[in-house]
Scaffold this motif. Structure first.
Motif, mmCIF file in Angstrom:
data_model
loop_
_atom_site.group_PDB
_atom_site.id
_atom_site.type_symbol
_atom_site.label_atom_id
_atom_site.label_comp_id
_atom_site.label_asym_id
_atom_site.label_seq_id
_atom_site.Cartn_x
_atom_site.Cartn_y
_atom_site.Cartn_z
ATOM 1 N N ALA A 181 0.834 -1.209 0.000
ATOM 2 C CA ALA A 181 0.000 0.000 0.000
ATOM 3 C C ALA A 181 0.860 1.246 0.000
ATOM 4 O O ALA A 181 0.555 2.233 -0.670
ATOM 5 C CB ALA A 181 -0.927 -0.004 1.216
ATOM 6 N N ASP A 182 1.962 1.199 0.742
ATOM 7 C CA ASP A 182 2.820 2.373 0.830
ATOM 8 C C ASP A 182 3.724 2.525 -0.386
ATOM 9 O O ASP A 182 3.883 3.621 -0.930
ATOM 10 C CB ASP A 182 3.694 2.298 2.083
ATOM 11 N N ARG A 183 4.342 1.400 -0.817
ATOM 12 C CA ARG A 183 5.381 1.480 -1.829
ATOM 13 C C ARG A 183 4.827 1.415 -3.254
ATOM 14 O O ARG A 183 5.105 2.273 -4.084
ATOM 15 C CB ARG A 183 6.390 0.346 -1.610
ATOM 16 N N ASP A 184 4.051 0.388 -3.536
ATOM 17 C CA ASP A 184 3.646 0.145 -4.921
ATOM 18 C C ASP A 184 2.346 0.851 -5.310
ATOM 19 O O ASP A 184 2.167 1.219 -6.462
ATOM 20 C CB ASP A 184 3.481 -1.366 -5.144
ATOM 21 N N HIS A 185 1.441 1.005 -4.356
ATOM 22 C CA HIS A 185 0.136 1.554 -4.713
ATOM 23 C C HIS A 185 -0.195 2.862 -4.000
ATOM 24 O O HIS A 185 -1.306 3.366 -4.150
ATOM 25 C CB HIS A 185 -0.952 0.520 -4.414
ATOM 26 N N GLY A 186 0.759 3.378 -3.242
ATOM 27 C CA GLY A 186 0.501 4.628 -2.526
ATOM 28 C C GLY A 186 0.049 5.769 -3.424
ATOM 29 O O GLY A 186 -0.968 6.420 -3.148
ATOM 30 N N PRO A 187 0.777 6.028 -4.536
ATOM 31 C CA PRO A 187 0.361 7.127 -5.428
ATOM 32 C C PRO A 187 -1.043 6.926 -5.999
ATOM 33 O O PRO A 187 -1.812 7.875 -6.125
ATOM 34 C CB PRO A 187 1.431 7.099 -6.528
ATOM 35 N N LEU A 188 -1.369 5.648 -6.347
ATOM 36 C CA LEU A 188 -2.701 5.371 -6.893
ATOM 37 C C LEU A 188 -3.781 5.646 -5.850
ATOM 38 O O LEU A 188 -4.811 6.258 -6.140
ATOM 39 C CB LEU A 188 -2.782 3.919 -7.362
ATOM 40 N N LEU A 189 -3.551 5.179 -4.612
ATOM 41 C CA LEU A 189 -4.540 5.400 -3.559
ATOM 42 C C LEU A 189 -4.759 6.888 -3.322
ATOM 43 O O LEU A 189 -5.896 7.348 -3.156
ATOM 44 C CB LEU A 189 -4.076 4.716 -2.262
ATOM 45 N N THR A 190 -3.673 7.646 -3.333
ATOM 46 C CA THR A 190 -3.790 9.098 -3.142
ATOM 47 C C THR A 190 -4.547 9.737 -4.298
ATOM 48 O O THR A 190 -5.429 10.588 -4.092
ATOM 49 C CB THR A 190 -2.386 9.728 -3.030
ATOM 50 N N GLU A 191 -4.223 9.306 -5.538
ATOM 51 C CA GLU A 191 -4.902 9.877 -6.707
ATOM 52 C C GLU A 191 -6.390 9.532 -6.702
ATOM 53 O O GLU A 191 -7.231 10.368 -7.033
ATOM 54 C CB GLU A 191 -4.243 9.353 -7.983
ATOM 55 N N TRP A 192 -6.723 8.316 -6.293
ATOM 56 C CA TRP A 192 -8.121 7.885 -6.233
ATOM 57 C C TRP A 192 -8.890 8.738 -5.212
ATOM 58 O O TRP A 192 -9.980 9.236 -5.485
ATOM 59 C CB TRP A 192 -8.167 6.403 -5.848
ATOM 60 N N GLN A 193 -8.291 8.907 -4.027
ATOM 61 C CA GLN A 193 -8.954 9.723 -2.996
ATOM 62 C C GLN A 193 -9.097 11.173 -3.456
ATOM 63 O O GLN A 193 -10.134 11.814 -3.225
ATOM 64 C CB GLN A 193 -8.148 9.660 -1.691
ATOM 65 N N THR A 194 -8.070 11.698 -4.120
ATOM 66 C CA THR A 194 -8.127 13.080 -4.601
ATOM 67 C C THR A 194 -9.195 13.237 -5.675
ATOM 68 O O THR A 194 -9.966 14.220 -5.674
ATOM 69 C CB THR A 194 -6.756 13.508 -5.162
ATOM 70 N N THR A 195 -9.250 12.267 -6.584
ATOM 71 C CA THR A 195 -10.264 12.324 -7.646
ATOM 72 C C THR A 195 -11.666 12.257 -7.061
ATOM 73 O O THR A 195 -12.562 12.996 -7.485
ATOM 74 C CB THR A 195 -10.048 11.161 -8.640
ATOM 75 N N ARG A 196 -11.848 11.404 -6.082
ATOM 76 C CA ARG A 196 -13.168 11.292 -5.437
ATOM 77 C C ARG A 196 -13.550 12.601 -4.751
ATOM 78 O O ARG A 196 -14.698 13.059 -4.850
ATOM 79 C CB ARG A 196 -13.136 10.138 -4.424
ATOM 80 N N ARG A 197 -12.590 13.240 -4.079
ATOM 81 C CA ARG A 197 -12.871 14.520 -3.425
ATOM 82 C C ARG A 197 -13.174 15.610 -4.453
ATOM 83 O O ARG A 197 -14.108 16.398 -4.286
ATOM 84 C CB ARG A 197 -11.673 14.925 -2.555
ATOM 85 N N ASN A 198 -12.390 15.638 -5.530
ATOM 86 C CA ASN A 198 -12.637 16.639 -6.575
ATOM 87 C C ASN A 198 -13.982 16.420 -7.260
ATOM 88 O O ASN A 198 -14.647 17.377 -7.661
ATOM 89 C CB ASN A 198 -11.508 16.596 -7.610
ATOM 90 N N LEU A 199 -14.371 15.142 -7.392
ATOM 91 C CA LEU A 199 -15.676 14.836 -7.981
ATOM 92 C C LEU A 199 -16.796 15.405 -7.105
ATOM 93 O O LEU A 199 -17.732 16.037 -7.613
ATOM 94 C CB LEU A 199 -15.829 13.316 -8.130
ATOM 95 N N ALA A 200 -16.694 15.190 -5.807
ATOM 96 C CA ALA A 200 -17.720 15.705 -4.894
ATOM 97 C C ALA A 200 -17.778 17.233 -4.954
ATOM 98 O O ALA A 200 -18.859 17.832 -4.966
ATOM 99 C CB ALA A 200 -17.427 15.242 -3.470
ATOM 100 N N LEU A 201 -16.610 17.862 -5.024
ATOM 101 C CA LEU A 201 -16.575 19.324 -5.102
ATOM 102 C C LEU A 201 -17.178 19.816 -6.414
ATOM 103 O O LEU A 201 -17.950 20.783 -6.426
ATOM 104 C CB LEU A 201 -15.133 19.812 -4.977
ATOM 105 N N ALA A 202 -16.862 19.139 -7.514
ATOM 106 C CA ALA A 202 -17.399 19.549 -8.814
ATOM 107 C C ALA A 202 -18.912 19.376 -8.843
ATOM 108 O O ALA A 202 -19.640 20.222 -9.389
ATOM 109 C CB ALA A 202 -16.740 18.728 -9.921
#
Length: 201
Positions: free
Chosen positions: A148-169
């Motif tokens: 989660a930290d090494r291989d998929h950390g950036p993806l998890l962060t991008e997914w959470q950011t996209t979800r937050r931006n979707l709610a804001l939009a």
């Protein structure tokens, strides 16, 4: 003091005793009302703070600060919580979302925002299908901590950011529609577009 007012210069050419910050603060107090100052301060308060702390920064008495903070709480601008016997105040999530939505509307048209919503929904659906989970949190639970930290950390962060931006939009688009129609169309409650509601505002 105005921008044209020269600093107080001592005969020897120095300016000891001249506190620029203090002069700016005095000008701020002279040109604003107590309510303006409390409102201005609470707009920058994201962690809970007491009325006394806000009063100090707003240059008003604690009693005045509490009065205006209660007014702002009734208007939805301020959220309150209790720390023992002390009421704590901070900017409300609603006010933060509204501010971001207004900023977004100055940068994008409703059509551009709607297009962005469609793209973000498609991206989230793609992640769900690829990894067989409904959320980044569920995905993280299925991974080892190291993965989660090494291989998929950036993806998890991008997914959470996209979800937050979707709610804001979605909130921004609802506000834009409400401004035009007088009705607030509820944004989709899920990423697939189900659950529209409409209320008069």
């Amino acid at each position: 003091m105005t921008e044209d007012t020269p600093p107080r210069i001592k005969p020897d050419g120095g300016s000891d005793g001249y506190d620029v910050n203090e002069a700016v603060e005095e000008e701020w107090v002279e040109e604003t009302t107590p309510f303006d100052r409390v409102y201005e301060i609470i707009q920058r308060v994201y962690d809970p703070a007491s009325a006394r702390e806000i009063a100090d920064r707003a240059r008003v008495s604690p009693t005045t600060a509490r009065k205006h903070l209660r007014t702002l709480a009734r208007a939805g601008e301020v959220a309150t919580s209790q720390d023992g016997q002390t009421t704590q105040y901070r900017r409300s999530e609603t006010a933060i979302v509204t501010e971001h939505a207004q900023a977004l509307l100055t940068e994008r048209t409703p059509e551009e925002i709607a297009s962005g919503i469609a793209e973000m929904k498609a991206q989230i659906r793609e992640w769900r299908e690829e990894y067989g989970v409904d959320s980044p949190e569920e995905f993280a639970r299925e991974l080892d901590v190291d993965d989660a930290d090494r291989d998929h950390g950036p993806l998890l962060t991008e997914w959470q950011t996209t979800r937050r931006n979707l709610a804001l939009a979605q909130a921004t688009l609802a506000i834009a529609e409400a401004s035009n129609s007088g009705h607030l169309t509820g944004a989709d409650t899920d990423d697939d577009g189900h659950g529209d509601t409409s209320v008069i505002v």
